[in-house]
Design a protein around this motif. Structure first.
Motif, PDB file in Angstrom:
ATOM      1  N   PRO A 147       0.692  -1.241  -0.097  1.00  9.57           N
ATOM      2  CA  PRO A 147       0.174   0.026   0.020  1.00  9.57           C
ATOM      3  C   PRO A 147       0.993   1.315  -0.010  1.00  9.57           C
ATOM      4  CG  PRO A 147      -0.675  -1.474   2.038  1.00  9.57           C
ATOM      5  CD  PRO A 147       0.625  -1.943   1.048  1.00  9.57           C
ATOM      6  N   ASP A 148       0.253   2.249  -0.658  1.00  7.40           N
ATOM      7  CA  ASP A 148       1.052   3.566  -0.560  1.00  7.40           C
ATOM      8  C   ASP A 148       0.394   4.579   0.711  1.00  7.40           C
ATOM      9  OD1 ASP A 148       2.039   6.228  -0.843  1.00  7.40           O
ATOM     10  OD2 ASP A 148       1.726   6.198  -2.782  1.00  7.40           O
ATOM     11  N   THR A 149       0.962   4.043   1.633  1.00  4.72           N
ATOM     12  CA  THR A 149       0.228   4.598   3.099  1.00  4.72           C
ATOM     13  C   THR A 149       0.407   6.177   3.025  1.00  4.72           C
ATOM     14  OG1 THR A 149       1.236   2.576   4.153  1.00  4.72           O
ATOM     15  CG2 THR A 149       0.381   4.315   5.642  1.00  4.72           C
ATOM     16  N   GLU A 150       1.388   6.788   2.453  1.00  2.00           N
ATOM     17  CA  GLU A 150       1.394   8.060   2.672  1.00  2.00           C
ATOM     18  C   GLU A 150       0.530   8.693   1.790  1.00  2.00           C
ATOM     19  OE1 GLU A 150       4.399   6.278   2.940  1.00  2.00           O
ATOM     20  OE2 GLU A 150       4.350   7.029   4.817  1.00  2.00           O
ATOM     21  N   ALA A 151       0.282   8.321   0.584  1.00  2.00           N
ATOM     22  CA  ALA A 151      -0.986   8.811  -0.368  1.00  2.00           C
ATOM     23  C   ALA A 151      -2.137   8.596   0.310  1.00  2.00           C
ATOM     24  CB  ALA A 151      -0.789   8.110  -1.623  1.00  2.00           C
ATOM     25  N   LEU A 152      -2.271   7.657   0.897  1.00  2.00           N
ATOM     26  CA  LEU A 152      -3.597   7.342   1.602  1.00  2.00           C
ATOM     27  C   LEU A 152      -3.863   8.191   2.782  1.00  2.00           C
ATOM     28  CD1 LEU A 152      -5.935   5.320   1.621  1.00  2.00           C
ATOM     29  CD2 LEU A 152      -4.625   3.768   2.850  1.00  2.00           C
ATOM     30  N   ILE A 153      -2.830   8.677   3.700  1.00  2.00           N
ATOM     31  CA  ILE A 153      -2.964   9.493   4.754  1.00  2.00           C
ATOM     32  C   ILE A 153      -3.404  10.802   4.129  1.00  2.00           C
ATOM     33  CG2 ILE A 153      -1.726  10.810   6.621  1.00  2.00           C
ATOM     34  CD1 ILE A 153      -0.027   7.930   7.102  1.00  2.00           C
ATOM     35  N   LYS A 154      -2.572  11.252   3.082  1.00  2.00           N
ATOM     36  CA  LYS A 154      -2.828  12.618   2.291  1.00  2.00           C
ATOM     37  C   LYS A 154      -4.505  12.781   2.079  1.00  2.00           C
ATOM     38  CE  LYS A 154      -0.811  15.760  -0.933  1.00  2.00           C
ATOM     39  NZ  LYS A 154      -1.862  15.986  -1.804  1.00  2.00           N
ATOM     40  N   ALA A 155      -4.799  11.652   1.190  1.00  2.00           N
ATOM     41  CA  ALA A 155      -6.212  11.567   0.728  1.00  2.00           C
ATOM     42  C   ALA A 155      -7.264  11.638   1.865  1.00  2.00           C
ATOM     43  CB  ALA A 155      -6.599  10.225   0.081  1.00  2.00           C
ATOM     44  N   MET A 156      -6.779  11.180   3.001  1.00  2.00           N
ATOM     45  CA  MET A 156      -7.804  11.186   4.188  1.00  2.00           C
ATOM     46  C   MET A 156      -7.579  12.393   4.858  1.00  2.00           C
ATOM     47  SD  MET A 156      -6.939   7.522   5.856  1.00  2.00           S
ATOM     48  CE  MET A 156      -7.871   7.367   7.336  1.00  2.00           C
ATOM     49  N   GLU A 157      -6.615  13.058   5.101  1.00  2.00           N
ATOM     50  CA  GLU A 157      -6.493  14.621   5.336  1.00  2.00           C
ATOM     51  C   GLU A 157      -7.474  15.465   4.581  1.00  2.00           C
ATOM     52  OE1 GLU A 157      -2.378  15.301   5.597  1.00  2.00           O
ATOM     53  OE2 GLU A 157      -2.098  14.249   7.698  1.00  2.00           O
ATOM     54  N   GLU A 158      -7.371  15.239   3.298  1.00  2.00           N
ATOM     55  CA  GLU A 158      -8.000  16.030   2.349  1.00  2.00           C
ATOM     56  C   GLU A 158      -9.381  15.448   2.367  1.00  2.00           C
ATOM     57  OE1 GLU A 158      -5.755  16.092  -1.071  1.00  2.00           O
ATOM     58  OE2 GLU A 158      -4.048  17.130  -0.086  1.00  2.00           O
ATOM     59  N   GLU A 159      -9.999  14.570   2.875  1.00  2.00           N
ATOM     60  CA  GLU A 159     -11.303  13.694   2.771  1.00  2.00           C
ATOM     61  C   GLU A 159     -11.752  13.709   1.230  1.00  2.00           C
ATOM     62  OE1 GLU A 159     -14.094  15.727   5.393  1.00  2.00           O
ATOM     63  OE2 GLU A 159     -13.142  14.929   7.175  1.00  2.00           O
ATOM     64  N   LYS A 160     -10.718  13.301   0.445  1.00  2.00           N
ATOM     65  CA  LYS A 160     -10.948  12.785  -0.897  1.00  2.00           C
ATOM     66  C   LYS A 160     -11.361  11.224  -0.770  1.00  2.00           C
ATOM     67  CE  LYS A 160      -8.312  16.441  -3.169  1.00  2.00           C
ATOM     68  NZ  LYS A 160      -6.947  16.691  -3.966  1.00  2.00           N
ATOM     69  N   LEU A 161     -12.518  10.989  -0.725  1.00  2.00           N
ATOM     70  CA  LEU A 161     -13.196   9.592  -0.659  1.00  2.00           C
ATOM     71  C   LEU A 161     -12.710   8.651  -1.732  1.00  2.00           C
ATOM     72  CD1 LEU A 161     -14.364   7.502   1.246  1.00  2.00           C
ATOM     73  CD2 LEU A 161     -16.484   8.120   0.416  1.00  2.00           C
ATOM     74  N   GLN A 162     -12.832   8.974  -3.008  1.00  2.00           N
ATOM     75  CA  GLN A 162     -12.497   8.324  -3.960  1.00  2.00           C
ATOM     76  C   GLN A 162     -10.748   7.889  -3.926  1.00  2.00           C
ATOM     77  OE1 GLN A 162     -14.863   6.820  -6.621  1.00  2.00           O
ATOM     78  NE2 GLN A 162     -12.835   5.641  -6.403  1.00  2.00           N
ATOM     79  N   ASP A 163     -10.101   8.885  -3.811  1.00  2.00           N
ATOM     80  CA  ASP A 163      -8.570   8.657  -3.778  1.00  2.00           C
ATOM     81  C   ASP A 163      -8.478   7.625  -2.495  1.00  2.00           C
ATOM     82  OD1 ASP A 163      -8.280  10.439  -5.584  1.00  2.00           O
ATOM     83  OD2 ASP A 163      -7.387  11.960  -4.341  1.00  2.00           O
ATOM     84  N   VAL A 164      -9.008   8.028  -1.413  1.00  2.12           N
ATOM     85  CA  VAL A 164      -8.769   6.856  -0.249  1.00  2.12           C
ATOM     86  C   VAL A 164      -9.338   5.540  -0.775  1.00  2.12           C
ATOM     87  CG1 VAL A 164      -9.678   6.086   2.054  1.00  2.12           C
ATOM     88  CG2 VAL A 164      -9.340   8.590   1.651  1.00  2.12           C
ATOM     89  N   CYS A 165     -10.179   5.384  -1.630  1.00  3.67           N
ATOM     90  CA  CYS A 165     -10.752   4.045  -1.973  1.00  3.67           C
ATOM     91  C   CYS A 165      -9.754   3.477  -2.733  1.00  3.67           C
ATOM     92  CB  CYS A 165     -12.200   4.073  -2.562  1.00  3.67           C
ATOM     93  SG  CYS A 165     -13.414   4.496  -1.273  1.00  3.67           S
ATOM     94  N   ASN A 166      -9.121   4.263  -3.828  1.00  2.00           N
ATOM     95  CA  ASN A 166      -8.143   3.687  -4.713  1.00  2.00           C
ATOM     96  C   ASN A 166      -6.908   3.517  -4.096  1.00  2.00           C
ATOM     97  OD1 ASN A 166     -10.144   4.823  -6.799  1.00  2.00           O
ATOM     98  ND2 ASN A 166      -8.919   6.574  -7.152  1.00  2.00           N
ATOM     99  N   ASN A 167      -6.421   4.096  -2.919  1.00  2.00           N
ATOM    100  CA  ASN A 167      -5.375   3.684  -2.413  1.00  2.00           C
ATOM    101  C   ASN A 167      -5.516   2.470  -1.348  1.00  2.00           C
ATOM    102  OD1 ASN A 167      -3.076   5.243  -3.440  1.00  2.00           O
ATOM    103  ND2 ASN A 167      -4.338   7.011  -3.239  1.00  2.00           N
ATOM    104  N   MET A 168      -6.626   2.275  -1.024  1.00  2.00           N
ATOM    105  CA  MET A 168      -6.578   1.210   0.343  1.00  2.00           C
ATOM    106  C   MET A 168      -6.147  -0.142  -0.326  1.00  2.00           C
ATOM    107  SD  MET A 168     -10.666   1.560   1.544  1.00  2.00           S
ATOM    108  CE  MET A 168     -11.735   0.473   0.408  1.00  2.00           C
ATOM    109  N   LYS A 169      -5.718  -0.944   0.907  1.00  2.00           N
ATOM    110  CA  LYS A 169      -5.091  -2.126   0.361  1.00  2.00           C
ATOM    111  C   LYS A 169      -4.928  -2.836   1.753  1.00  2.00           C
ATOM    112  CE  LYS A 169      -1.468  -4.168  -2.741  1.00  2.00           C
ATOM    113  NZ  LYS A 169      -2.735  -5.076  -3.538  1.00  2.00           N
ATOM    114  N   ASN A 170      -5.215  -4.296   1.776  1.00  2.00           N
ATOM    115  CA  ASN A 170      -4.935  -4.969   3.096  1.00  2.00           C
ATOM    116  C   ASN A 170      -4.033  -6.232   2.433  1.00  2.00           C
ATOM    117  OD1 ASN A 170      -5.041  -6.875   5.031  1.00  2.00           O
ATOM    118  ND2 ASN A 170      -7.151  -6.553   5.632  1.00  2.00           N
ATOM    119  N   LEU A 171      -2.976  -6.416   2.851  1.00  3.13           N
ATOM    120  CA  LEU A 171      -2.271  -7.413   2.212  1.00  3.13           C
ATOM    121  C   LEU A 171      -2.608  -8.806   2.696  1.00  3.13           C
ATOM    122  CD1 LEU A 171       1.422  -5.992   2.175  1.00  3.13           C
ATOM    123  CD2 LEU A 171      -0.109  -6.183   0.423  1.00  3.13           C
ATOM    124  N   LEU A 172      -3.467  -9.186   3.807  1.00  2.00           N
ATOM    125  CA  LEU A 172      -3.997 -10.133   4.414  1.00  2.00           C
ATOM    126  C   LEU A 172      -4.999 -10.819   3.471  1.00  2.00           C
ATOM    127  CD1 LEU A 172      -3.902  -9.563   8.293  1.00  2.00           C
ATOM    128  CD2 LEU A 172      -2.050 -10.752   6.808  1.00  2.00           C
TER     129      LEU A 172
END
Length: 280
Positions: free
Chosen positions: A190-215
């Motif tokens: 996962p690109d954790t930094e990109a995800l944190i940035k998207a969450m901070e900016e409340e850009k839900l689509q970007d959050v969803c594009n970057n979410m990843k769970n290796l399990l």
């Protein structure tokens, strides 16, 4: 005392290494959701007495609530006892930290009940002895969790996002999932930094594009039904869907309550444990 113990989802779960003792080193974004267990606490003369609304949940040493109360009382030499009633709402063995959040609530409440001067860091160090998710559950909210889950960095709140949660009619053992994970076969993290940035900016689509769970590599292979649930949720208008923790709960983000309601209604005809909730 009456308290609420909130469940969580993982918006990302990365595995960055493995310790010599076999524990995996993690990098995860954890997020509380408005689905909680209710707990009531009452002092008594002696002993730890636990009762629960679900008959299949153990009320002895096997329960993390009991373990947490015992560890707390032994650590701080408390001779009195406590009665704890647990009203369980968070699905069990679901990847939502149900047991861990209950254990965290025990630490925080006993501290108040017995008027102890203990800070959160001390409670978190105690929590690690119970389970890797307990330190996060003591802090809660939106957080980056590293190490074995014990290094917590609070993040900007990612609240009021609409979620549908589907927990199929089986549980998953976290231990088994990690045991079957082959780190050498993980190539995309996962690109954790990109995800944190998207969450901070409340850009839900970007959050969803970057979410990843290796399990998911392990659990979805073993239970193909989970992949189908994810696909169905996307078809029903979800902006993104993913498994939480080691599974099997699948969550989906929606930008519209009507779509979320339709998705909830559809899955409610197939599964017992389906919820509409929000991030908090």
């Amino acid at each position: 005392m009456l308290v609420k113990a909130y469940g969580k989802i993982n918006i990302s779960l990365d595995i960055v290494g493995k310790r010599e003792d076999g524990y995996h080193l993690l990098k995860m974004i954890m997020q509380n959701v408005d689905l909680y267990d209710s707990m009531s606490f009452q002092k008594c003369n002696k002993g730890i007495n636990i009762s629960c609304n679900k008959p299949y949940i153990p009320t002895d040493e096997k329960n993390l609530v009991y373990k947490a109360a015992k560890l707390f009382m032994e650590t701080y030499n408390i001779s009195e006892g406590v009665n704890i009633y647990l009203k369980k709402n968070i699905p069990v063995a679901a990847g939502m930290a149900g047991g861990s959040t209950d254990a965290a609530a025990v630490f925080k409440t006993l501290k108040e009940l017995f008027e102890m001067d203990i800070d959160d860091n001390e409670l978190m160090n105690l929590g690690v002895k119970i389970g890797a998710d307990v330190p996060y559950c003591i802090i809660g909210g939106t957080a980056l969790c590293e190490g074995i889950g014990d290094i917590i960095t609070p993040l900007a709140p990612f609240k009021n996002q609409i979620l549908v949660l589907v927990k199929p009619n089986f549980g998953v053992s976290t231990k088994e999932v990690y045991k079957n994970l082959d780190i050498s076969k993980i190539f995309k993290h996962p690109d954790t930094e990109a995800l944190i940035k998207a969450m901070e900016e409340e850009k839900l689509q970007d959050v969803c594009n970057n979410m990843k769970n290796l399990l998911e590599n392990v659990t979805l292979r073993k239970y193909p039904v989970l992949k189908r649930i994810k696909e169905d949720m996307i078809r029903m208008g979800a902006m993104g869907a993913m498994m939480s923790g080691s599974g099997p709960t699948i969550f989906a983000f929606f930008d519209d309550m009507l779509k979320a309601q339709r998705c909830y209604d559809k899955f409610k005809t197939q599964y017992k444990e389906v919820y509409i909730t929000r991030t908090i």
